[in-house]
Design a protein around this motif. Structure first.
Motif, PDB file in Angstrom:
ATOM      1  N   ALA A  64     -32.014  -7.866 -10.995  1.00 14.16           N
ATOM      2  CA  ALA A  64     -31.500  -6.722 -10.803  1.00 14.16           C
ATOM      3  C   ALA A  64     -30.109  -6.616 -11.377  1.00 14.16           C
ATOM      4  CB  ALA A  64     -31.503  -6.445  -9.124  1.00 14.16           C
ATOM      5  N   GLN A  65     -29.599  -5.360 -11.600  1.00 10.60           N
ATOM      6  CA  GLN A  65     -28.387  -5.206 -12.187  1.00 10.60           C
ATOM      7  C   GLN A  65     -27.221  -5.511 -11.272  1.00 10.60           C
ATOM      8  OE1 GLN A  65     -27.796  -1.244 -13.131  1.00 10.60           O
ATOM      9  NE2 GLN A  65     -25.950  -1.539 -14.356  1.00 10.60           N
ATOM     10  N   ALA A  66     -26.253  -6.611 -11.642  1.00 16.29           N
ATOM     11  CA  ALA A  66     -25.083  -7.045 -11.145  1.00 16.29           C
ATOM     12  C   ALA A  66     -24.201  -5.858 -10.830  1.00 16.29           C
ATOM     13  CB  ALA A  66     -24.460  -7.979 -11.897  1.00 16.29           C
ATOM     14  N   GLY A  67     -23.363  -6.124  -9.829  1.00 19.36           N
ATOM     15  CA  GLY A  67     -22.339  -4.900  -9.382  1.00 19.36           C
ATOM     16  C   GLY A  67     -21.262  -5.050 -10.247  1.00 19.36           C
ATOM     17  N   LYS A  68     -20.255  -4.148  -9.886  1.00 25.11           N
ATOM     18  CA  LYS A  68     -19.177  -4.139 -10.937  1.00 25.11           C
ATOM     19  C   LYS A  68     -17.947  -5.231 -10.327  1.00 25.11           C
ATOM     20  CE  LYS A  68     -19.579   0.925 -11.574  1.00 25.11           C
ATOM     21  NZ  LYS A  68     -19.056   2.065 -11.372  1.00 25.11           N
ATOM     22  N   LEU A  69     -17.373  -5.525 -11.558  1.00 21.32           N
ATOM     23  CA  LEU A  69     -16.616  -6.652 -11.219  1.00 21.32           C
ATOM     24  C   LEU A  69     -15.320  -6.084 -10.687  1.00 21.32           C
ATOM     25  CD1 LEU A  69     -15.457  -9.536 -11.789  1.00 21.32           C
ATOM     26  CD2 LEU A  69     -14.650  -8.552 -14.115  1.00 21.32           C
ATOM     27  N   ASP A  70     -14.520  -6.601  -9.698  1.00 20.62           N
ATOM     28  CA  ASP A  70     -13.377  -6.320  -9.066  1.00 20.62           C
ATOM     29  C   ASP A  70     -12.364  -6.777  -9.548  1.00 20.62           C
ATOM     30  OD1 ASP A  70     -11.461  -5.598  -7.107  1.00 20.62           O
ATOM     31  OD2 ASP A  70     -12.284  -6.592  -5.543  1.00 20.62           O
ATOM     32  N   GLU A  71     -11.358  -5.988 -10.000  1.00 23.12           N
ATOM     33  CA  GLU A  71     -10.105  -6.485 -10.734  1.00 23.12           C
ATOM     34  C   GLU A  71      -9.304  -7.753  -9.890  1.00 23.12           C
ATOM     35  OE1 GLU A  71      -7.626  -3.192 -11.469  1.00 23.12           O
ATOM     36  OE2 GLU A  71      -8.600  -2.650 -13.288  1.00 23.12           O
ATOM     37  N   ASN A  72      -9.668  -7.718  -8.556  1.00 26.22           N
ATOM     38  CA  ASN A  72      -9.065  -8.828  -7.675  1.00 26.22           C
ATOM     39  C   ASN A  72      -9.908 -10.152  -7.467  1.00 26.22           C
ATOM     40  OD1 ASN A  72      -6.811  -7.175  -6.992  1.00 26.22           O
ATOM     41  ND2 ASN A  72      -7.919  -6.153  -5.587  1.00 26.22           N
ATOM     42  N   ASP A  73     -11.012 -10.053  -8.273  1.00 27.17           N
ATOM     43  CA  ASP A  73     -11.762 -11.252  -8.180  1.00 27.17           C
ATOM     44  C   ASP A  73     -10.911 -12.542  -8.840  1.00 27.17           C
ATOM     45  OD1 ASP A  73     -13.686 -13.016 -10.057  1.00 27.17           O
ATOM     46  OD2 ASP A  73     -15.086 -12.199  -8.641  1.00 27.17           O
ATOM     47  N   PRO A  74     -11.102 -13.761  -8.292  1.00 28.63           N
ATOM     48  CA  PRO A  74     -10.151 -14.836  -8.741  1.00 28.63           C
ATOM     49  C   PRO A  74     -10.262 -14.955 -10.410  1.00 28.63           C
ATOM     50  CG  PRO A  74     -11.329 -15.368  -6.693  1.00 28.63           C
ATOM     51  CD  PRO A  74     -11.880 -14.000  -7.076  1.00 28.63           C
ATOM     52  N   GLN A  75     -11.689 -14.966 -10.915  1.00 27.29           N
ATOM     53  CA  GLN A  75     -11.712 -15.182 -12.225  1.00 27.29           C
ATOM     54  C   GLN A  75     -11.124 -13.890 -13.091  1.00 27.29           C
ATOM     55  OE1 GLN A  75     -15.722 -15.938 -13.372  1.00 27.29           O
ATOM     56  NE2 GLN A  75     -15.027 -16.424 -15.472  1.00 27.29           N
ATOM     57  N   ALA A  76     -11.260 -12.705 -12.480  1.00 29.99           N
ATOM     58  CA  ALA A  76     -10.704 -11.787 -13.251  1.00 29.99           C
ATOM     59  C   ALA A  76      -9.088 -11.610 -13.359  1.00 29.99           C
ATOM     60  CB  ALA A  76     -11.065 -10.376 -12.655  1.00 29.99           C
ATOM     61  N   VAL A  77      -8.574 -12.025 -12.090  1.00 28.95           N
ATOM     62  CA  VAL A  77      -7.155 -12.287 -12.149  1.00 28.95           C
ATOM     63  C   VAL A  77      -6.771 -13.280 -13.018  1.00 28.95           C
ATOM     64  CG1 VAL A  77      -5.334 -12.884 -10.556  1.00 28.95           C
ATOM     65  CG2 VAL A  77      -6.940 -11.404  -9.682  1.00 28.95           C
ATOM     66  N   CYS A 119     -21.180  -8.577 -18.464  1.00 28.89           N
ATOM     67  CA  CYS A 119     -20.399  -9.466 -19.363  1.00 28.89           C
ATOM     68  C   CYS A 119     -20.704 -10.889 -18.848  1.00 28.89           C
ATOM     69  CB  CYS A 119     -19.025  -9.282 -19.077  1.00 28.89           C
ATOM     70  SG  CYS A 119     -17.745 -10.448 -20.125  1.00 28.89           S
ATOM     71  N   PRO A 120     -20.994 -12.020 -19.703  1.00 27.29           N
ATOM     72  CA  PRO A 120     -21.423 -13.235 -19.372  1.00 27.29           C
ATOM     73  C   PRO A 120     -20.169 -14.078 -18.765  1.00 27.29           C
ATOM     74  CG  PRO A 120     -21.453 -12.991 -21.835  1.00 27.29           C
ATOM     75  CD  PRO A 120     -21.310 -11.743 -21.187  1.00 27.29           C
ATOM     76  N   ILE A 121     -19.012 -13.659 -19.405  1.00 35.68           N
ATOM     77  CA  ILE A 121     -17.783 -14.485 -18.669  1.00 35.68           C
ATOM     78  C   ILE A 121     -17.853 -14.394 -17.187  1.00 35.68           C
ATOM     79  CG2 ILE A 121     -15.045 -14.471 -18.712  1.00 35.68           C
ATOM     80  CD1 ILE A 121     -16.423 -15.574 -21.122  1.00 35.68           C
ATOM     81  N   TYR A 122     -18.139 -13.447 -16.763  1.00 38.17           N
ATOM     82  CA  TYR A 122     -18.334 -13.063 -15.336  1.00 38.17           C
ATOM     83  C   TYR A 122     -19.331 -12.963 -14.680  1.00 38.17           C
ATOM     84  CZ  TYR A 122     -13.535 -11.370 -16.671  1.00 38.17           C
ATOM     85  OH  TYR A 122     -12.478 -11.360 -17.228  1.00 38.17           O
ATOM     86  N   GLY A 123     -20.288 -14.039 -15.080  1.00 42.15           N
ATOM     87  CA  GLY A 123     -21.838 -14.303 -14.573  1.00 42.15           C
ATOM     88  C   GLY A 123     -22.611 -12.969 -14.750  1.00 42.15           C
ATOM     89  N   GLY A 124     -22.357 -12.009 -15.723  1.00 40.69           N
ATOM     90  CA  GLY A 124     -23.312 -10.944 -15.731  1.00 40.69           C
ATOM     91  C   GLY A 124     -22.803  -9.647 -14.914  1.00 40.69           C
ATOM     92  N   LYS A 125     -21.712  -9.893 -14.340  1.00 45.92           N
ATOM     93  CA  LYS A 125     -21.270  -8.567 -13.349  1.00 45.92           C
ATOM     94  C   LYS A 125     -20.817  -7.622 -14.371  1.00 45.92           C
ATOM     95  CE  LYS A 125     -19.370 -11.084  -9.438  1.00 45.92           C
ATOM     96  NZ  LYS A 125     -18.105 -11.440  -8.581  1.00 45.92           N
ATOM     97  N   GLN A 126     -20.744  -6.081 -14.060  1.00 41.49           N
ATOM     98  CA  GLN A 126     -20.385  -5.119 -14.669  1.00 41.49           C
ATOM     99  C   GLN A 126     -18.914  -4.979 -15.174  1.00 41.49           C
ATOM    100  OE1 GLN A 126     -23.172  -2.730 -15.888  1.00 41.49           O
ATOM    101  NE2 GLN A 126     -24.371  -4.450 -15.254  1.00 41.49           N
ATOM    102  N   VAL A 127     -18.521  -4.822 -16.236  1.00 42.67           N
ATOM    103  CA  VAL A 127     -17.210  -4.491 -16.421  1.00 42.67           C
ATOM    104  C   VAL A 127     -17.058  -3.213 -17.268  1.00 42.67           C
ATOM    105  CG1 VAL A 127     -16.510  -7.039 -16.878  1.00 42.67           C
ATOM    106  CG2 VAL A 127     -17.225  -5.649 -18.817  1.00 42.67           C
ATOM    107  N   ALA A 128     -15.895  -2.859 -16.982  1.00 41.87           N
ATOM    108  CA  ALA A 128     -15.758  -1.189 -17.577  1.00 41.87           C
ATOM    109  C   ALA A 128     -15.622  -1.466 -19.295  1.00 41.87           C
ATOM    110  CB  ALA A 128     -14.402  -0.739 -17.250  1.00 41.87           C
ATOM    111  N   ALA A 129     -16.385  -0.371 -19.968  1.00 38.92           N
ATOM    112  CA  ALA A 129     -16.311  -0.636 -21.344  1.00 38.92           C
ATOM    113  C   ALA A 129     -14.914  -0.215 -21.905  1.00 38.92           C
ATOM    114  CB  ALA A 129     -17.023   0.767 -21.892  1.00 38.92           C
ATOM    115  N   ASN A 130     -14.034   0.349 -21.082  1.00 41.18           N
ATOM    116  CA  ASN A 130     -12.601   0.769 -21.234  1.00 41.18           C
ATOM    117  C   ASN A 130     -11.625  -0.553 -20.823  1.00 41.18           C
ATOM    118  OD1 ASN A 130     -10.704   2.158 -22.818  1.00 41.18           O
ATOM    119  ND2 ASN A 130      -9.935   2.852 -21.004  1.00 41.18           N
TER     120      ASN A 130
END
Length: 140
Positions: A64-77, A119-130
């Protein structure tokens, strides 16, 4: 000779003797070697069905489609991910350019017009195209 070889040879002689004597030896009268082959075939057919279903793209809860990546996710930060490329900290990420976006990154797995994509960097979570992160790789 080992015990297994001796017993296999004796089973073979018994079968051949029964065959030569005209006795009807049905599959049920034989040892379980045939059952092992049937089990192996059944197993391989089952595996091939699973592979076919996977290749055909049948959705399962695990896919199933993964959720959107949160900007506050430790890896995203740690990678400086932002949903909007214009809000990236230029002091922290000097290589960032305004034209760099997830949508023109090699790692972005969404379609060209998708607002969000995996995006595979974030385990398939959804990232914004922008969006943008420090793992940006220019599309060839």
């Amino acid at each position: 000779m080992s015990q297994a070889c001796v017993s296999s040879a004796s089973v073979y002689r018994e079968r051949m003797g029964a065959y030569a004597a005209g006795v009807n030896t049905s599959r049920n009268d034989l040892s379980t070697e045939g059952d092992a082959m049937t089990t192996r075939r059944t197993f391989l057919k089952g595996i091939s069905s699973i592979v076919t279903a996977t290749v055909a793209g049948i959705e399962s809860p695990a896919n199933a489609q993964a959720g959107k990546l949160d900007e506050n996710d430790p890896q995203a930060v740690s990678l400086g991910y932002k949903h909007d490329t214009t809000k990236v900290d230029k002091a922290r990420f000097p290589k960032h350019e305004a034209r760099q976006k997830c949508s023109n990154c090699q790692l972005f797995q969404g379609k060209a017009r998708d607002a969000w994509g995996p995006c595979p960097i974030y385990g398939g979570k959804q990232v914004a195209a922008n969006g943008w992160c420090n793992s940006y790789v220019k599309m060839a």
